[in-house]
Scaffold this motif. Sequence first.
Motif, mmCIF file in Angstrom:
data_model
loop_
_atom_site.group_PDB
_atom_site.id
_atom_site.type_symbol
_atom_site.label_atom_id
_atom_site.label_comp_id
_atom_site.label_asym_id
_atom_site.label_seq_id
_atom_site.Cartn_x
_atom_site.Cartn_y
_atom_site.Cartn_z
ATOM 1 N N VAL A 50 0.877 -1.068 -0.004
ATOM 2 C CA VAL A 50 -0.241 0.125 -0.071
ATOM 3 C C VAL A 50 0.757 1.571 0.062
ATOM 4 O O VAL A 50 0.624 2.255 -0.710
ATOM 5 C CB VAL A 50 -1.012 -0.172 1.156
ATOM 6 N N GLY A 51 1.867 1.328 0.637
ATOM 7 C CA GLY A 51 2.978 2.458 0.811
ATOM 8 C C GLY A 51 3.415 2.949 -0.396
ATOM 9 O O GLY A 51 3.553 3.810 -0.984
ATOM 10 N N THR A 52 3.957 1.691 -1.242
ATOM 11 C CA THR A 52 4.435 1.836 -2.541
ATOM 12 C C THR A 52 3.416 2.435 -3.432
ATOM 13 O O THR A 52 3.694 3.443 -4.223
ATOM 14 C CB THR A 52 5.090 0.528 -3.112
ATOM 15 N N LEU A 53 2.194 1.847 -3.693
ATOM 16 C CA LEU A 53 1.028 2.378 -4.393
ATOM 17 C C LEU A 53 0.741 3.897 -4.141
ATOM 18 O O LEU A 53 0.711 4.810 -4.941
ATOM 19 C CB LEU A 53 -0.107 1.445 -4.192
ATOM 20 N N ARG A 54 0.469 4.240 -2.740
ATOM 21 C CA ARG A 54 0.215 5.683 -2.357
ATOM 22 C C ARG A 54 1.451 6.508 -2.685
ATOM 23 O O ARG A 54 1.328 7.654 -3.345
ATOM 24 C CB ARG A 54 -0.098 5.532 -0.941
ATOM 25 N N SER A 55 2.568 6.230 -2.640
ATOM 26 C CA SER A 55 3.780 6.867 -3.005
ATOM 27 C C SER A 55 3.891 7.005 -4.767
ATOM 28 O O SER A 55 3.899 8.602 -5.070
ATOM 29 C CB SER A 55 5.227 6.361 -2.477
ATOM 30 N N ALA A 56 3.743 6.263 -5.333
ATOM 31 C CA ALA A 56 3.341 6.193 -6.827
ATOM 32 C C ALA A 56 2.280 7.349 -7.184
ATOM 33 O O ALA A 56 2.406 8.124 -8.065
ATOM 34 C CB ALA A 56 3.309 5.079 -7.439
ATOM 35 N N LEU A 57 1.101 6.938 -6.577
ATOM 36 C CA LEU A 57 0.069 7.915 -6.767
ATOM 37 C C LEU A 57 0.435 9.393 -6.529
ATOM 38 O O LEU A 57 -0.112 10.187 -7.226
ATOM 39 C CB LEU A 57 -1.251 7.494 -6.118
#
Length: 70
Positions: A50-57
């Motif tokens: 989730v942290g990786t996805l939120r950072s990319a977004l």
Amino acid sequence: MKYREVARKLKALNCQELPRRAGGSHRKWFNPNTQQSSVLPDWGNRDLKVGTLRSALRQLGIDWDVFNKT
């Protein structure tokens, strides 16, 4: 959430996957609305953190709530 689900949602939000220049497990995305880009790992059937996805977004300039509603 798996990479395919993320890719489907990003395309619905008008983001484009940039062509790959070499091999590897990461793919680059571009948001033409904000002129920003980010890299996401493509791990096949493994879920993205989730942290990786939120950072990319965040790097693409996409709000988390908007992404989840898509």
